[in-house]
Design a protein around this motif. Sequence first.
Motif, mmCIF file in Angstrom:
data_model
loop_
_atom_site.group_PDB
_atom_site.id
_atom_site.type_symbol
_atom_site.label_atom_id
_atom_site.label_comp_id
_atom_site.label_asym_id
_atom_site.label_seq_id
_atom_site.Cartn_x
_atom_site.Cartn_y
_atom_site.Cartn_z
ATOM 1 N N GLN A 19 -0.895 -0.315 10.298
ATOM 2 C CA GLN A 19 -1.493 -1.295 9.382
ATOM 3 C C GLN A 19 -0.418 -2.164 8.741
ATOM 4 O O GLN A 19 -0.565 -3.381 8.631
ATOM 5 N N LEU A 20 0.680 -1.532 8.347
ATOM 6 C CA LEU A 20 1.790 -2.274 7.761
ATOM 7 C C LEU A 20 2.465 -3.158 8.798
ATOM 8 O O LEU A 20 2.764 -4.331 8.530
ATOM 9 N N ILE A 21 2.705 -2.626 9.986
ATOM 10 C CA ILE A 21 3.360 -3.387 11.057
ATOM 11 C C ILE A 21 2.563 -4.657 11.365
ATOM 12 O O ILE A 21 3.121 -5.761 11.473
ATOM 13 N N LEU A 64 -0.215 8.322 3.330
ATOM 14 C CA LEU A 64 -0.829 7.012 3.551
ATOM 15 C C LEU A 64 -0.212 5.977 2.622
ATOM 16 O O LEU A 64 0.051 6.257 1.452
ATOM 17 N N LEU A 65 0.013 4.783 3.169
ATOM 18 C CA LEU A 65 0.416 3.645 2.347
ATOM 19 C C LEU A 65 -0.858 3.014 1.786
ATOM 20 O O LEU A 65 -1.828 2.812 2.519
ATOM 21 N N THR A 66 -0.871 2.700 0.484
ATOM 22 C CA THR A 66 -2.049 2.080 -0.105
ATOM 23 C C THR A 66 -2.070 0.586 0.196
ATOM 24 O O THR A 66 -1.037 -0.010 0.538
ATOM 25 N N ASN A 67 -3.239 -0.024 0.051
ATOM 26 C CA ASN A 67 -3.346 -1.474 0.261
ATOM 27 C C ASN A 67 -2.448 -2.228 -0.719
ATOM 28 O O ASN A 67 -1.851 -3.248 -0.373
ATOM 29 N N GLU A 68 -2.366 -1.698 -1.961
ATOM 30 C CA GLU A 68 -1.523 -2.338 -2.979
ATOM 31 C C GLU A 68 -0.049 -2.294 -2.571
ATOM 32 O O GLU A 68 0.686 -3.277 -2.745
ATOM 33 N N GLN A 69 0.386 -1.167 -2.009
ATOM 34 C CA GLN A 69 1.784 -1.050 -1.571
ATOM 35 C C GLN A 69 2.077 -2.005 -0.423
ATOM 36 O O GLN A 69 3.153 -2.613 -0.366
ATOM 37 N N ILE A 70 1.137 -2.128 0.505
ATOM 38 C CA ILE A 70 1.319 -3.034 1.642
ATOM 39 C C ILE A 70 1.401 -4.479 1.157
ATOM 40 O O ILE A 70 2.269 -5.249 1.588
#
Length: 307
Positions: A91-93, A47-53
């Motif tokens: 989510q990232l896209i 999973l990508l974290t919100n901070e990373q996004i």
Amino acid sequence: MKLAVIEIGSNSIRTSVYRSSKRNRFKTLDRWREPVRLGKSIAHSRLLTNEQIEETIDVLKKFQNRIQRYEVDRISLIATAAVRMAKNQEQLIFAVLKETGLQLHIIDEQEEAFYDYVAVRNTMRVKDALIVDVGGGSSEISLAKKGRLKHGLSIPIGAISISDLYLKSDPIKSQELNAAKREIGEHLDSLQWMNANATFVGLGGTLRAVTSILNREGKRKKTLHNSIVTIDQIDKLFNRLVHASNEERSQIKELSDGRYEVILGGILIISEIIKKTPSKEIRFSNFGVREGYVFNYFHKMNLQEKD
């Protein structure tokens, strides 16, 4: 025509601006890099974290501002292993499209191996090549014979994933190294075609750092592309680094941007791959996925113009 390509990798986000010239060739006008460690969470949770996004969005906006002054005709945004393996990639896209207006294209394993091959084919005079690209979250291996791609695939191990999952001690323990080697070996055992007689061409961040260190220490040319490093040189460097502490590794100029944390995992993958081949040395290519994408893009544009 001017094209900007932004590549979201597992260890960093890189951008290059290109201007096309005749016969599918191009000139690199500028390039930038920001270390954004997306692969760190992927190795554990997928999973990508919100901070990373959020960090990714901030970097993309910064790069967009820099790109503006070149008045490019197109910005292509591509992503490799870290985003490809993320369960929440949508989510990232969505966030990228909403915040920057850019459409993110996640390239699949076969595409990534193909673009590596295209880059090597267009920048090196080798007809038979085993092309190995060790990234942060995956490693691409391709075999070209007589200038044609015969095999190309991606395996889900990279410098970040091997380092984070196995090489946790400081300094590294021998049992951790053995466990990492077993994991790498399981992904390589079925690839019998790697034993073909071919020039071993290496690319990616790990080998760029290794080649830079060895060139500097040997007081050789600063141009990395087409530099040759031997297995013996790589083994000696690995032994030095594995017995050093994280703090000592961080003091090495070529590893100071955070690569010191994952360099051992990357070198270990390279070392285990080359053991499966007849090669005794690696020819480094400073061109990879991004350049392969650009060669392919301009080639398609030229074909459309002729039609």
